[in-house]
Design a protein around this motif. Structure first.
Motif, PDB file in Angstrom:
ATOM      1  N   TRP A 578      42.124  86.045  36.736  1.00 31.49           N
ATOM      2  CA  TRP A 578      41.330  84.834  36.536  1.00 31.49           C
ATOM      3  C   TRP A 578      42.227  83.660  36.194  1.00 31.49           C
ATOM      4  O   TRP A 578      43.124  83.757  35.346  1.00 31.49           O
ATOM      5  N   THR A 579      41.992  82.543  36.865  1.00 33.67           N
ATOM      6  CA  THR A 579      42.847  81.365  36.651  1.00 33.67           C
ATOM      7  C   THR A 579      42.455  80.590  35.402  1.00 33.67           C
ATOM      8  O   THR A 579      43.283  79.868  34.840  1.00 33.67           O
ATOM      9  N   ALA A 580      41.212  80.712  34.968  1.00 33.81           N
ATOM     10  CA  ALA A 580      40.779  80.048  33.739  1.00 33.81           C
ATOM     11  C   ALA A 580      40.952  81.015  32.576  1.00 33.81           C
ATOM     12  O   ALA A 580      40.370  82.106  32.570  1.00 33.81           O
ATOM     13  N   THR A 581      41.757  80.636  31.591  1.00 34.57           N
ATOM     14  CA  THR A 581      42.063  81.538  30.478  1.00 34.57           C
ATOM     15  C   THR A 581      41.654  80.963  29.124  1.00 34.57           C
ATOM     16  O   THR A 581      41.899  81.587  28.093  1.00 34.57           O
ATOM     17  N   HIS A 582      41.025  79.797  29.115  1.00 35.31           N
ATOM     18  CA  HIS A 582      40.648  79.155  27.853  1.00 35.31           C
ATOM     19  C   HIS A 582      39.561  79.964  27.150  1.00 35.31           C
ATOM     20  O   HIS A 582      38.770  80.654  27.794  1.00 35.31           O
ATOM     21  N   ARG A 583      39.488  79.849  25.846  1.00 36.24           N
ATOM     22  CA  ARG A 583      38.485  80.567  25.058  1.00 36.24           C
ATOM     23  C   ARG A 583      37.593  79.613  24.268  1.00 36.24           C
ATOM     24  O   ARG A 583      36.854  80.042  23.376  1.00 36.24           O
ATOM     25  N   VAL A 584      37.669  78.339  24.562  1.00 38.03           N
ATOM     26  CA  VAL A 584      36.791  77.346  23.947  1.00 38.03           C
ATOM     27  C   VAL A 584      35.875  76.803  25.040  1.00 38.03           C
ATOM     28  O   VAL A 584      36.346  76.331  26.074  1.00 38.03           O
ATOM     29  N   LYS A 585      34.570  76.853  24.821  1.00 36.10           N
ATOM     30  CA  LYS A 585      33.623  76.440  25.852  1.00 36.10           C
ATOM     31  C   LYS A 585      33.592  74.915  25.967  1.00 36.10           C
ATOM     32  O   LYS A 585      33.494  74.206  24.966  1.00 36.10           O
ATOM     33  N   SER A 586      33.685  74.440  27.202  1.00 42.68           N
ATOM     34  CA  SER A 586      33.655  72.997  27.443  1.00 42.68           C
ATOM     35  C   SER A 586      33.285  72.736  28.890  1.00 42.68           C
ATOM     36  O   SER A 586      33.828  73.377  29.798  1.00 42.68           O
ATOM     37  N   ASN A 587      32.396  71.782  29.098  1.00 42.59           N
ATOM     38  CA  ASN A 587      32.063  71.366  30.461  1.00 42.59           C
ATOM     39  C   ASN A 587      33.198  70.608  31.117  1.00 42.59           C
ATOM     40  O   ASN A 587      33.195  70.438  32.345  1.00 42.59           O
ATOM     41  N   GLU A 588      34.160  70.130  30.334  1.00 40.76           N
ATOM     42  CA  GLU A 588      35.248  69.326  30.891  1.00 40.76           C
ATOM     43  C   GLU A 588      36.440  70.174  31.323  1.00 40.76           C
ATOM     44  O   GLU A 588      37.375  69.658  31.931  1.00 40.76           O
ATOM     45  N   ILE A 589      36.431  71.461  31.013  1.00 42.51           N
ATOM     46  CA  ILE A 589      37.451  72.370  31.541  1.00 42.51           C
ATOM     47  C   ILE A 589      36.912  72.913  32.856  1.00 42.51           C
ATOM     48  O   ILE A 589      35.853  73.543  32.886  1.00 42.51           O
ATOM     49  N   PRO A 590      37.591  72.664  33.963  1.00 45.11           N
ATOM     50  CA  PRO A 590      36.999  73.003  35.266  1.00 45.11           C
ATOM     51  C   PRO A 590      36.863  74.497  35.493  1.00 45.11           C
ATOM     52  O   PRO A 590      37.599  75.305  34.917  1.00 45.11           O
ATOM     53  N   LEU A 591      35.878  74.841  36.325  1.00 46.30           N
ATOM     54  CA  LEU A 591      35.784  76.206  36.805  1.00 46.30           C
ATOM     55  C   LEU A 591      37.068  76.578  37.533  1.00 46.30           C
ATOM     56  O   LEU A 591      37.717  75.725  38.164  1.00 46.30           O
ATOM     57  N   GLY A 592      37.413  77.839  37.479  1.00 50.42           N
ATOM     58  CA  GLY A 592      38.577  78.326  38.204  1.00 50.42           C
ATOM     59  C   GLY A 592      38.137  79.133  39.420  1.00 50.42           C
ATOM     60  O   GLY A 592      37.376  78.661  40.252  1.00 50.42           O
ATOM     61  N   ASN A 593      38.583  80.392  39.477  1.00 49.34           N
ATOM     62  CA  ASN A 593      38.257  81.248  40.621  1.00 49.34           C
ATOM     63  C   ASN A 593      37.188  82.285  40.273  1.00 49.34           C
ATOM     64  O   ASN A 593      37.148  83.374  40.842  1.00 49.34           O
ATOM     65  N   GLU A 594      36.304  81.937  39.320  1.00 48.55           N
ATOM     66  CA  GLU A 594      35.278  82.885  38.887  1.00 48.55           C
ATOM     67  C   GLU A 594      34.363  83.306  40.031  1.00 48.55           C
ATOM     68  O   GLU A 594      33.961  84.469  40.119  1.00 48.55           O
TER      69      GLU A 594
END
Length: 658
Positions: A578-594
């Protein structure tokens, strides 16, 4: 060569989409060459049509394209301003319509009758009388949250107009930004007042340009200035709430500027998802917009209107209700940002608009909407992850043809049995849609592949007591029924590349289980016959990520937060990195390859002969911290390594039937 052979929806091999209301195939063929053109409208468009088809305009020619504006198309029961009559014979293409718009739709139908025969372009002989069941057939882009370039908007509008989509709803303002230039209040567009994609907005000249572009393609542009909610950008700029006396003064000046810019009949004013603190606000703003010569559209739920107090309502969510005496647009279950790739399209295609077979004074039509609450990094992903084109084509056909078998409440997202009329009609639509994917949409983001041949057996769900890893009998042996703790658990068939066991909206939209329960585990399996040993691609996902939720990507090595797993020939298939590894929820962090269509297909090996595909599908709670709207679902289908097509020659059969 693509040849028309019959006139029914089930057997007609022509890729007409939407299907005409009345369509008769003849044995004539019009072969383009030197052609005489006689038309009172769209002269330059017809000239380009002839030249692009390999023809030449000539005053003295044996071939003729003749266009006539007539007083009426008598067969058309509804929306006669968009109706047309088209006749293709050996020597003449004749079109009759009451308006330029009807002529334009006839031209789009004629494009789809075009075929190549060697170096020649030919048009299949036919007699068509056609009109739309609903007068509004549209799509919406939420550019207030995420700016989309003019070139991309034009690209979408132009190609969808070929399928008689006739409305573009432009949602211009949001909490994140005010995307329309203001000459009188330029600070409204200043980057300091924008929280996403600063510096990105449309000039007034660009807005006029897009109106003209839409008119050229017979598309009505509906601009939306959302008020008094979704207005944080306004408040940041002016330090006044829209409903305050100061805010209303400013807003009226902005509305004046908007109305002067847009040469269109309607302005959409929103009014959704807000607490009304000023009871005079909405009536006063409606009156002001009307004083500028515009009709007014408002969301429902939103402000409460009586007939005469608003010109049209726009229904959203299951709570939206059409009112007698007020025309309504249906977008209740039409938010593509929550759709998966396959199953939701089934419900969209099969469902009636506003639960009516055809439009009326009170039922205007439908708009599919793309809301961009979650930041999606680029325009390609906005289009492909939301399935804009497949879903817009489903609406194009349903809104033009009318009809449907339910209202998101019968089979819902599930394909009906193969021997039913509804299944055959969907399969025929799918065939025509995929023809256009390959030909008309070549080079466009279009992720859909054939799913009407993808067959599964799915078990009754076993109670897991909250233990998502718990093992049940199907993991030891595939059977039609299982005995477990004194109860019998059966299996039932399902068809589709994407299956909801429980829909994102719960039982409002039916999935596989009529009464799904938390803390259960299901299994799905099929056998796939491959005519040869081959390396193929796999689209697989177990939580389609909505484009309007701040959900977290799965943990490394996991498909989701439910414990879903997949085996092919008893070898477990692990998820991608998975390209998105953040653990804080935010609409401003873009979707990755989910989402599976947002990444290259997983490479997998198929043996020659039968291949076992086995899925474990646990569910815990229907809401969790990591994913607010849990989708108990799966997508599994084999595609070419580039993801462009389904793998040819495969047979999906849980019973191993060739």
């Amino acid at each position: 060569m693509f040849v028309c052979v019959a006139i029914s929806a089930q057997t007609n091999n022509c890729p007409l989409l939407p299907l005409p209301q009345q369509y008769k195939v003849t044995d004539h063929i019009f072969t383009m060459g030197k052609t005489k053109l006689a038309t009172p409208v769209l002269q330059s468009e017809w000239e380009a049509f002839v030249v692009n088809a390999g023809g030449e305009i000539a005053d003295k020619a044996s071939l003729q394209i003749k266009v006539e504006l007539v007083a009426a198309i008598n067969e058309a029961r509804l929306n006669r301003d968009e109706a047309y009559r088209l006749s293709v014979s050996n020597k003449e293409i004749k079109i009759e319509a009451t308006t330029e718009r009807g002529v334009y739709w006839a031209m789009q139908t004629l494009r789809q009758l075009e075929q190549k025969k060697g170096r020649k372009t030919v048009f299949a002989g036919c007699e068509i009388v056609d009109w739309p069941a609903f007068r509004i057939r549209g799509f919406m882009q939420d550019v207030g949250r995420s700016y989309i370039s003019m070139n991309e908007l034009k690209r979408e509008i132009e190609i969808l107009s070929r399928f008689k989509i006739n409305v573009f709803h432009w949602h211009l303002t949001e909490n994140q930004a005010w995307r329309l230039e203001s000459k009188i209040f330029p600070m409204l567009n200043d980057s300091i007042n924008v929280t996403r994609m600063p510096g990105k907005y449309y000039t007034l000249e660009e807005a006029r340009e897009l109106v003209d572009f839409c008119k050229k393609h017979q598309v009505l542009l509906i601009p939306e200035i959302d008020m008094p909610g979704h207005s944080a950008a306004f408040v940041r700029t002016f330090r006044h709430d829209m409903q305050s006396p100061e805010g209303m003064k400013i807003l009226k000046l902005l509305v004046d500027e908007v109305c002067e810019t847009f040469d269109v009949p309607y302005l959409h004013i929103g009014t959704d998802e807000v607490e009304f603190t000023n009871p005079d606000f909405v009536p006063e703003m409606v009156a002001h917009v009307r004083s500028k010569g515009k009709k007014v559209i408002s969301w429902n739920p939103g402000w409460h209107y009586k007939p005469g107090e608003i010109d049209m309502t726009h229904l959203w969510s299951y709570r939206g209700k059409a009112q007698p005496g007020i025309p309504a647009i249906d977008s209740k279950y039409h938010y593509l940002n929550h759709f998966d790739t396959f199953a939701d399209l089934v419900a969209l295609y099969n469902s009636r608009i506003c639960n009516k077979m055809e439009g009326s004074d009170d039922i205007a039509g439908t708009i599919v909407a793309l809301w961009h609450d979650r930041y999606v990094r680029n325009e390609y992903n906005i289009v492909i992850e939301n399935g804009l084109y497949p879903n817009a084509l489903a609406v194009a056909e349903r809104a033009w043809r009318g009809g449907g078998t339910e209202y998101f409440d019968g089979n819902g997202t599930m394909l009906p049995a193969e021997d039913t009329k509804a299944f055959k009609e969907f399969a025929d639509f799918e065939r025509r849609m995929l023809w256009h994917k390959e030909h008309t949409f070549k080079g466009y983001p279009f992720a859909y592949v054939k799913q009407t041949n993808v067959k599964w057996n799915i078990t009754d769900a076993f109670p897991n007591g909250g233990d998502l890893a718990k093992v049940f009998p199907p993991e030891q042996e595939l059977k039609e029924a299982y005995e477990y703790e004194g109860k019998t658990y059966g299996t039932r068939p399902a068809i589709g590349a994407g299956i909801y066991l429980r829909h994102v909206w719960g039982t409002l939209v039916p999935g596989f289980y009529a009464d799904p329960k938390e803390d259960h585990t299901a299994y799905a399996y099929t056998w796939v016959y491959s005519p040869k040993e081959q390396e193929v691609g796999l689209w697989a996902e177990f939580q389609n990520y909505s484009r309007s939720e701040m959900d977290l990507a799965p943990l490394p090595g996991k498909w989701d937060y439910k414990g879903s797993r997949i085996w092919i020939n008893d070898k477990e298939i692990m998820p991608p990195v998975w390209t998105a590894t953040h653990r804080v929820k935010s609409n401003e962090i873009p979707l990755g390859n989910e989402n599976c269509v947002a990444r290259p297909p997983l490479p997998v090996h198929l043996n020659k002969g039968w291949n076992k595909v086995f899925l474990k599908l646990p569910i815990g709670k229907f809401r969790m911290d990591e994913t607010r709207l849990v989708k108990w679902m799966f997508t599994t289908v084999f595609v070419t390594p580039d993801g462009e097509k389904a793998v040819e020659g495969l047979i999906y059969s849980p019973e191993k039937q060739l």
